[in-house]
Design a protein around this motif. Sequence first.
Motif, short mmCIF file in Angstrom:
data_model
loop_
_atom_site.label_atom_id
_atom_site.label_comp_id
_atom_site.label_asym_id
_atom_site.label_seq_id
_atom_site.Cartn_x
_atom_site.Cartn_y
_atom_site.Cartn_z
N GLY A 113 -2.72 16.32 -4.29
CA GLY A 113 -3.20 17.20 -3.24
C GLY A 113 -3.73 18.52 -3.75
O GLY A 113 -3.70 19.53 -3.06
N ARG A 114 -4.25 18.52 -4.96
CA ARG A 114 -4.74 19.76 -5.59
C ARG A 114 -6.22 19.62 -5.94
O ARG A 114 -6.75 18.53 -6.10
CB ARG A 114 -3.97 20.03 -6.88
N PHE A 115 -6.86 20.78 -6.08
CA PHE A 115 -8.26 20.85 -6.48
C PHE A 115 -8.36 21.66 -7.77
O PHE A 115 -7.68 22.67 -7.91
CB PHE A 115 -9.11 21.56 -5.41
N ASP A 116 -9.23 21.24 -8.67
CA ASP A 116 -9.53 22.03 -9.86
C ASP A 116 -10.70 22.94 -9.49
O ASP A 116 -11.82 22.78 -9.95
CB ASP A 116 -9.89 21.12 -11.03
N HIS A 117 -10.42 23.85 -8.55
CA HIS A 117 -11.46 24.70 -7.99
C HIS A 117 -10.85 26.04 -7.62
O HIS A 117 -9.72 26.10 -7.12
CB HIS A 117 -12.04 24.02 -6.74
N PRO A 118 -11.56 27.14 -7.84
CA PRO A 118 -11.00 28.45 -7.54
C PRO A 118 -10.69 28.69 -6.07
O PRO A 118 -9.90 29.59 -5.74
CB PRO A 118 -12.07 29.43 -8.04
N ASP A 119 -11.25 27.89 -5.17
CA ASP A 119 -10.95 28.06 -3.74
C ASP A 119 -9.63 27.43 -3.33
O ASP A 119 -9.19 27.62 -2.20
CB ASP A 119 -12.07 27.49 -2.88
N ASP A 120 -8.98 26.68 -4.21
CA ASP A 120 -7.65 26.14 -3.88
C ASP A 120 -6.70 27.34 -3.80
O ASP A 120 -6.52 28.05 -4.79
CB ASP A 120 -7.17 25.15 -4.94
N PRO A 121 -6.11 27.59 -2.62
CA PRO A 121 -5.27 28.78 -2.47
C PRO A 121 -4.04 28.79 -3.39
O PRO A 121 -3.45 29.83 -3.63
CB PRO A 121 -4.85 28.76 -1.00
N ARG A 122 -3.68 27.64 -3.93
CA ARG A 122 -2.54 27.56 -4.85
C ARG A 122 -2.98 27.75 -6.29
O ARG A 122 -2.17 27.74 -7.20
CB ARG A 122 -1.84 26.21 -4.69
N GLY B 76 -28.07 -0.64 3.97
CA GLY B 76 -27.39 0.58 4.40
C GLY B 76 -26.04 0.76 3.74
O GLY B 76 -25.26 1.63 4.14
N GLY B 77 -25.73 -0.05 2.72
CA GLY B 77 -24.42 -0.02 2.09
C GLY B 77 -24.27 1.07 1.04
O GLY B 77 -25.22 1.44 0.37
N TYR B 78 -23.06 1.58 0.94
CA TYR B 78 -22.71 2.54 -0.12
C TYR B 78 -21.37 2.13 -0.69
O TYR B 78 -20.63 1.35 -0.10
CB TYR B 78 -22.66 3.98 0.43
N ALA B 79 -21.03 2.65 -1.87
CA ALA B 79 -19.75 2.34 -2.52
C ALA B 79 -19.35 3.51 -3.41
O ALA B 79 -20.19 4.09 -4.10
CB ALA B 79 -19.87 1.06 -3.34
N LEU B 80 -18.05 3.83 -3.39
CA LEU B 80 -17.50 4.92 -4.21
C LEU B 80 -16.18 4.47 -4.81
O LEU B 80 -15.33 3.92 -4.10
CB LEU B 80 -17.28 6.16 -3.34
N LEU B 81 -15.99 4.68 -6.10
CA LEU B 81 -14.74 4.35 -6.78
C LEU B 81 -13.89 5.61 -6.88
O LEU B 81 -14.32 6.61 -7.44
CB LEU B 81 -15.01 3.79 -8.18
N THR B 82 -12.68 5.55 -6.32
CA THR B 82 -11.84 6.74 -6.27
C THR B 82 -10.36 6.37 -6.30
O THR B 82 -10.01 5.21 -6.50
CB THR B 82 -12.19 7.59 -5.03
N VAL B 83 -9.51 7.36 -6.11
CA VAL B 83 -8.07 7.19 -5.96
C VAL B 83 -7.65 7.91 -4.68
O VAL B 83 -8.38 8.78 -4.19
CB VAL B 83 -7.27 7.77 -7.16
N LYS B 84 -6.49 7.58 -4.17
CA LYS B 84 -6.03 8.20 -2.93
C LYS B 84 -5.62 9.65 -3.19
O LYS B 84 -4.83 9.92 -4.09
CB LYS B 84 -4.86 7.42 -2.34
N PRO B 85 -6.17 10.57 -2.39
CA PRO B 85 -5.77 11.96 -2.54
C PRO B 85 -4.39 12.20 -1.96
O PRO B 85 -3.92 11.43 -1.12
CB PRO B 85 -6.84 12.72 -1.74
N GLY B 86 -3.75 13.27 -2.38
CA GLY B 86 -2.48 13.66 -1.81
C GLY B 86 -2.68 14.48 -0.56
O GLY B 86 -3.79 14.91 -0.24
N PRO B 87 -1.59 14.74 0.18
CA PRO B 87 -1.68 15.60 1.36
C PRO B 87 -1.99 17.04 0.94
O PRO B 87 -1.72 17.44 -0.20
CB PRO B 87 -0.30 15.49 2.01
N LEU B 88 -2.56 17.79 1.86
CA LEU B 88 -2.96 19.17 1.59
C LEU B 88 -2.27 20.13 2.54
O LEU B 88 -2.06 19.80 3.70
CB LEU B 88 -4.47 19.33 1.81
#
Length: 189
Positions: A66-75, A97-109
Amino acid sequence: MSERLGVTPAQTVGPFLHLGLRWPDGPYVVPEGTSGAFWIRGRVLDGTGAPVVDALVETWQADPDGRFDHPDDPRGARQPAIPGFRGFGRSETDAQGGYALLTVKPGPLPDPDGGTEAPHLTLSLFARGLLHRLVTRLYFPHEPANAADPVLSGVDAERRATLVAAAAPDGFRFDIHLQGEHETVFFAV
C-alpha cells in the motif's frame, strides 16, 4: 497596457493518440515472472457495445504494502519490495478493443480522513473523441475492505459493480463501457 488572451479551447484526442503515448515497458507494471503477478484484461466499448480500437488504458497503483515510491505519498516515498515494480502501466487497445496489463495486487491505502481505501488501481482512459482523459477505479472481487472503502461506498449501489473486476483464469477481467446501460463510473479529478 498588455492584452489578455483567452484560454485555448480543448480539442479532442486525435486518431493517432496511441503513437505518441506508446512506451517500451507498456503493459508491464511488474516484470514477467514476478511472483504473484497476474493479468488484468478487458475491452473498451462505446455506447453501442462496439470496441474502441484506438484507445489507451493507463494504470497507477500502490505496491502490495500500500505504498508509493513517490514524494506525494504522505508517509514518505519508499522503494517497493518487488524488484522492477513501477506502479504504472499503459496498454493500447487492439482491433477488438482489448487491453492487457501485468501487475500485482496493491495493498490498502490510508485515506485523508483516517480511514482505509480498499486495494484498487486507478485507470485513466484516453481515446479519440474525448476532450479529457476519463478516470475510473478497478476494485477486486470478494475483497472485504470494499465494503468500507470511502470512494466505492460513495457510488450509487446499483452502479458499484461497474468498478469491480471479475475473476479470470489468469487474473481479472475489467471491461470499460464509455456510455450506455453498463456505463463505467468515471470520476471528476
